[in-house]
Each structure stands twice: as C-alpha cells, then as structure tokens.
Write a protein that holds these residues in place. Structure first.
Motif, PDB file in Angstrom:
ATOM      1  N   GLU A 105       2.228   3.512   0.701  1.00  0.00           N
ATOM      2  CA  GLU A 105       0.849   3.363   1.168  1.00  0.00           C
ATOM      3  C   GLU A 105       0.011   2.580   0.167  1.00  0.00           C
ATOM      4  OE1 GLU A 105      -0.302   7.373   1.832  1.00  0.00           O
ATOM      5  OE2 GLU A 105       1.008   7.617   3.594  1.00  0.00           O
ATOM      6  N   ALA A 106       0.243   2.815  -1.128  1.00  0.00           N
ATOM      7  CA  ALA A 106      -0.531   2.116  -2.155  1.00  0.00           C
ATOM      8  C   ALA A 106      -0.186   0.631  -2.180  1.00  0.00           C
ATOM      9  CB  ALA A 106      -0.271   2.747  -3.524  1.00  0.00           C
ATOM     10  N   VAL A 107       1.104   0.316  -2.140  1.00  0.00           N
ATOM     11  CA  VAL A 107       1.529  -1.085  -2.201  1.00  0.00           C
ATOM     12  C   VAL A 107       1.107  -1.833  -0.935  1.00  0.00           C
ATOM     13  CG1 VAL A 107       3.540  -2.613  -2.252  1.00  0.00           C
ATOM     14  CG2 VAL A 107       3.432  -0.637  -3.777  1.00  0.00           C
ATOM     15  N   SER A 108       1.269  -1.188   0.218  1.00  0.00           N
ATOM     16  CA  SER A 108       0.894  -1.821   1.471  1.00  0.00           C
ATOM     17  C   SER A 108      -0.606  -2.088   1.521  1.00  0.00           C
ATOM     18  CB  SER A 108       1.317  -0.934   2.647  1.00  0.00           C
ATOM     19  OG  SER A 108       0.951  -1.513   3.882  1.00  0.00           O
ATOM     20  N   ALA A 109      -1.411  -1.100   1.124  1.00  0.00           N
ATOM     21  CA  ALA A 109      -2.861  -1.277   1.129  1.00  0.00           C
ATOM     22  C   ALA A 109      -3.293  -2.348   0.129  1.00  0.00           C
ATOM     23  CB  ALA A 109      -3.547   0.057   0.814  1.00  0.00           C
ATOM     24  N   HIS A 110      -2.661  -2.367  -1.036  1.00  0.00           N
ATOM     25  CA  HIS A 110      -3.050  -3.314  -2.086  1.00  0.00           C
ATOM     26  C   HIS A 110      -2.729  -4.752  -1.696  1.00  0.00           C
ATOM     27  CE1 HIS A 110      -4.019  -4.574  -6.156  1.00  0.00           C
ATOM     28  NE2 HIS A 110      -2.865  -5.220  -6.225  1.00  0.00           N
ATOM     29  N   THR A 111      -1.603  -4.955  -1.042  1.00  0.00           N
ATOM     30  CA  THR A 111      -1.197  -6.319  -0.674  1.00  0.00           C
ATOM     31  C   THR A 111      -1.710  -6.738   0.698  1.00  0.00           C
ATOM     32  OG1 THR A 111       0.876  -5.493   0.288  1.00  0.00           O
ATOM     33  CG2 THR A 111       0.919  -6.157  -2.040  1.00  0.00           C
ATOM     34  N   GLY A 112      -2.103  -5.752   1.520  1.00  0.00           N
ATOM     35  CA  GLY A 112      -2.493  -6.057   2.880  1.00  0.00           C
ATOM     36  C   GLY A 112      -1.319  -6.372   3.778  1.00  0.00           C
ATOM     37  N   LEU A 113      -0.123  -5.997   3.356  1.00  0.00           N
ATOM     38  CA  LEU A 113       1.091  -6.291   4.109  1.00  0.00           C
ATOM     39  C   LEU A 113       1.676  -5.012   4.700  1.00  0.00           C
ATOM     40  CD1 LEU A 113       2.865  -8.689   1.559  1.00  0.00           C
ATOM     41  CD2 LEU A 113       1.528  -9.351   3.570  1.00  0.00           C
ATOM     42  N   GLY A 114       2.261  -5.150   5.868  1.00  0.00           N
ATOM     43  CA  GLY A 114       3.016  -4.066   6.459  1.00  0.00           C
ATOM     44  C   GLY A 114       4.497  -4.315   6.299  1.00  0.00           C
ATOM     45  N   ALA A 115       5.299  -3.465   6.914  1.00  0.00           N
ATOM     46  CA  ALA A 115       6.752  -3.610   6.832  1.00  0.00           C
ATOM     47  C   ALA A 115       7.196  -4.932   7.445  1.00  0.00           C
ATOM     48  CB  ALA A 115       7.429  -2.442   7.538  1.00  0.00           C
ATOM     49  N   GLU A 116       8.106  -5.599   6.754  1.00  0.00           N
ATOM     50  CA  GLU A 116       8.690  -6.868   7.207  1.00  0.00           C
ATOM     51  C   GLU A 116       7.659  -7.994   7.257  1.00  0.00           C
ATOM     52  OE1 GLU A 116      11.847  -6.680   7.327  1.00  0.00           O
ATOM     53  OE2 GLU A 116      11.954  -4.494   7.375  1.00  0.00           O
ATOM     54  N   GLU A 117       6.615  -7.911   6.446  1.00  0.00           N
ATOM     55  CA  GLU A 117       5.611  -8.978   6.395  1.00  0.00           C
ATOM     56  C   GLU A 117       5.647  -9.669   5.034  1.00  0.00           C
ATOM     57  OE1 GLU A 117       2.368  -7.146   9.561  1.00  0.00           O
ATOM     58  OE2 GLU A 117       1.835  -7.308   7.435  1.00  0.00           O
ATOM     59  N   THR A 118       5.268 -10.950   5.029  1.00  0.00           N
ATOM     60  CA  THR A 118       5.299 -11.785   3.829  1.00  0.00           C
ATOM     61  C   THR A 118       3.911 -12.334   3.558  1.00  0.00           C
ATOM     62  OG1 THR A 118       7.585 -12.425   4.297  1.00  0.00           O
ATOM     63  CG2 THR A 118       6.379 -13.796   2.732  1.00  0.00           C
TER      64      THR A 118
END
Length: 226
Positions: A105-118
């Motif tokens: 959740e922290a990494v996804s929120a920080h990068t603005g990326l979801g699973a399988e996104e670049t």
C-alpha cells in the motif's frame, strides 16, 4: 501500444545468441531451449513482444500460438514493457501477516502505480507477488528478481526513490548492485554477467535449522533394517 520489430542489427545479435542457446541441448531436443530464449527476447525491449514470439517460433519450428502459450503461462514473462526496475512486493500469507500488505500500500500510493503498471518515465513497475520463496525474511520485496529482505513501508519507499534517482542499490543477498531488468533477463537466458561472486550470499535465518542440528547432534533418521 506500438509493437516494434527488431532492427537488422538486433536480429543478427539475437540469432547468434539463439544459436548458442540451442547448442546447449542435444540434437532433437532444441525445443527445450524455449524458456531461456523467451528470457533472451525479453532482455531486448523489457517484455516478450510479438516480434519475440515470432523469432522463437521461427527458430524452434513452433507455431506462434505454441510459444504464446508458454509465455503467458509463466509469470516471469511480461506481455507489456516493465520498468528498468521491476518491483515485486510479496503479499502472500506470511509476508502479509508480517507487513507485506502495508508495504504494498505504501509503495503503490507513493508511486501512484497499481499492479502490473509502469511509470511514465519507464523507471519503475510494480507487481504483487504471491510468494518470493523467502519466508524466513518476511516481508520481502524483489527488484528485478533480487532480494530485499525484512522490509518496512518506509524502507520500501526509500528503495523505490533511490532506484528512480539512479543510485546504486545493493540487495540483501545477491550482486553488489541491482542490475536492470533487461540485464537480469539476459542472465536468466544463460549469459553470465561476471557478477556471480559479488555481494552477500545466504543469511543466518536460512541456516538456523542447520546450526541447531549441529549444536544438538541431530542427524537424518536412518531407515530401519528389516
């Protein structure tokens, strides 16, 4: 998304490498080379492109459908470009209990990326991983298949930021610095990168059972003679 074909120079290099891969297998068993060949073509554009499917099929006497079936079965093969640093966060049972969900959740929120996104700059991509086979170091993050053990939300975010800045980052175990995704894909194709003796190897948690057995004189049970 456009699907680039290989330039004449890229195709020539690929064919030479494919010949080397096929030479590792006995005559008549060249089709066994498909897995390393898929890693090889993935090292060119960071995913298994239609051009990669086509060249594997052509060189092994397979149909494109047969090659695609293999490429879509194994989770390490990507069908769209990933980042220079592909970040996999384990959210399987043990890692989740130990904080893997919070790391994700922290990494996804920080990068603005979801699973399988670049990311738009091509630096980072994210994946939720079912198991990194490193439960003794949970929660675990992998970057281009290199281990980062005992992560926290803060340490994982700091790791991603360092990678985006292009800083050299050392895995918990493995080479001295994390190779790019494409570099490690070439390694997985069987082409050595000269880094096998770098960095740290197995850690204490993985050896705990062996140490306890030696301290207590435990041995493998012997089969009783009848």
């Amino acid at each position: 998304m456009s699907t680039p074909d290989y330039s004449p120079e890229e195709r020539e290099r690929l064919l030479a490498d494919i010949d080397e891969i096929k030479s590792r297998y006995p005559a008549g068993y060249e089709r066994s080379a498909l897995i390393p060949m898929l890693h090889l073509v993935q090292s060119v554009y960071g995913y298994v492109s239609p051009a990669g499917i086509a060249i594997c099929a052509e060189q092994l006497g397979l149909t494109r459908s047969e090659v695609s079936a293999v490429a879509t079965f194994y989770s390490q093969f990507r069908r769209h470009p990933v980042g220079r640093y592909h970040v996999g966060v384990c959210t399987n049972a043990l890692c989740a209990v130990m904080g893997g969900d919070a790391v994700w959740e922290a990494v996804s929120a920080h990068t603005g990326l979801g699973a399988e996104e670049t990311s738009e700059d091509g630096a980072i991509s994210l994946e939720r991983i079912e198991c990194n086979a490193a439960c003794d170091y949970a929660p675990v993050v992998m970057v281009n298949w290199e281990f980062f053990d005992n992560q926290t939300p803060a340490s994982a975010v700091a790791l991603v930021d360092a990678l985006r800045r292009g800083e050299p980052v050392q895995p918990t175990r493995g080479p001295a610095t994390v190779p790019t995704f494409r570099e490690n894909e070439r390694l997985l194709a069987g082409f050595e990168d000269g880094r096998v003796d770098e960095g740290r190897t197995v850690g204490d948690p993985s050896l705990l059972g062996l140490r306890l057995a030696r301290e207590n004189g435990w041995t493998v049970p012997q089969e009783e003679q009848k």
